[in-house]
Design a protein around this motif. Structure first.
Motif, short mmCIF file in Angstrom:
data_model
loop_
_atom_site.label_atom_id
_atom_site.label_comp_id
_atom_site.label_asym_id
_atom_site.label_seq_id
_atom_site.Cartn_x
_atom_site.Cartn_y
_atom_site.Cartn_z
N GLY A 1 9.79 34.17 32.90
CA GLY A 1 9.27 34.43 31.54
C GLY A 1 8.99 33.59 30.48
N THR A 2 10.04 32.67 30.42
CA THR A 2 9.89 31.76 29.29
C THR A 2 8.76 30.68 29.82
N ALA A 3 8.70 30.34 30.91
CA ALA A 3 7.56 29.31 31.25
C ALA A 3 6.32 30.16 31.46
N VAL B 1 -7.31 34.52 30.00
CA VAL B 1 -7.52 33.16 30.72
C VAL B 1 -8.86 33.37 31.28
N ALA B 2 -9.83 32.74 30.93
CA ALA B 2 -11.30 32.44 31.54
C ALA B 2 -11.17 31.74 32.98
N LEU C 1 0.39 28.24 24.76
CA LEU C 1 -0.30 27.02 24.59
C LEU C 1 -1.56 26.98 25.27
N TYR C 2 -1.97 27.87 26.18
CA TYR C 2 -3.40 28.07 26.55
C TYR C 2 -4.37 28.57 25.29
N VAL C 3 -3.71 29.72 24.76
CA VAL C 3 -4.51 30.57 23.60
C VAL C 3 -4.44 29.49 22.52
N ALA C 4 -3.62 28.72 22.17
CA ALA C 4 -3.52 27.95 21.34
C ALA C 4 -4.58 26.59 21.15
N MET D 1 -4.82 26.16 33.19
CA MET D 1 -3.99 27.24 33.19
C MET D 1 -2.84 26.72 34.17
N PHE D 2 -3.21 26.27 35.22
CA PHE D 2 -2.08 25.90 36.39
C PHE D 2 -1.45 24.69 35.71
N MET D 3 -2.23 23.70 35.46
CA MET D 3 -1.43 22.58 34.70
C MET D 3 -0.47 22.79 33.68
N LEU D 4 -1.13 23.72 32.88
CA LEU D 4 0.18 24.37 31.81
C LEU D 4 1.30 24.97 32.47
N LEU D 5 0.99 25.99 33.42
CA LEU D 5 2.09 26.41 33.98
C LEU D 5 2.89 25.43 34.75
N ALA D 6 2.51 24.77 35.37
CA ALA D 6 3.41 23.76 36.05
C ALA D 6 4.26 22.88 35.05
N ALA D 7 3.61 22.49 33.95
CA ALA D 7 4.33 21.49 33.02
C ALA D 7 5.31 22.57 32.52
#
Length: 163
Positions: free
Chosen positions: A146-148, A96-97, A155-158, A104-110
């Protein structure tokens, strides 16, 4: 454009996705993230990173791993998070840059919200019978993060790969 170059992300994506699936499954099944999967994820970055990232980006990203490992260890000792979650975050950090932390924090929250709701709903439906022996069904206060975490990283890498 994201901070992770699309070409680098396309190289990392298959490995991150497969390891992420395994981490999700093992955490759901046994409420554990195996050390081998964490080491494998870190190894993917360590081995492939120099081939797909400029060295002036690769080097500092390795420091992300160390910094998050120290922070994660402290949080684990304080009981804020599990040790496996902390180790996974450390192994994921180099991918993660810093410029993408907000995303990344938004993706993690979602992913945390989606994974929690999905897990709790399935836990109370007949779908639970598909995997009746999973430890995560028996725990009321714990959640297989671990799932989230692995979903957010994938998702970030994709997103970077296809941006």
């Amino acid at each position: 454009m994201l901070g992770l170059a699309p070409d680098a992300a396309r190289v990392f994506l298959p490995f991150v996705a497969l390891i992420g699936l395994y981490v999700s499954w093992t955490d759901l099944r046994g409420m554990r993230i195996p050390n081998a999967s964490v080491l494998l994820l870190a190894g993917v970055f360590v081995v492939l990173g120099p081939f797909v990232l400029p060295l002036d980006i690769y080097g500092p990203r390795l420091l992300h791993l160390v910094a998050i490992l120290v922070l994660g260890f402290a949080l684990s000792v304080m009981g804020v998070m599990g040790a496996g979650d902390a180790k996974f975050l450390a192994a994921a950090a180099p991918f993660v840059a810093l410029a993408d932390l907000r995303l990344m924090f938004m993706l993690l929250a979602a992913t945390m919200l989606a994974a929690f709701v999905t897990h709790r709903v399935i836990k109370r439906t007949p779908l639970r019978r598909l995997a009746p022996d999973w430890e995560s069904w028996r725990r009321d206060k714990d959640f297989p993060m671990g799932t989230a975490l692995s979903t957010a990283l994938t998702l970030y890498v994709a997103l970077a790969a296809f941006s």
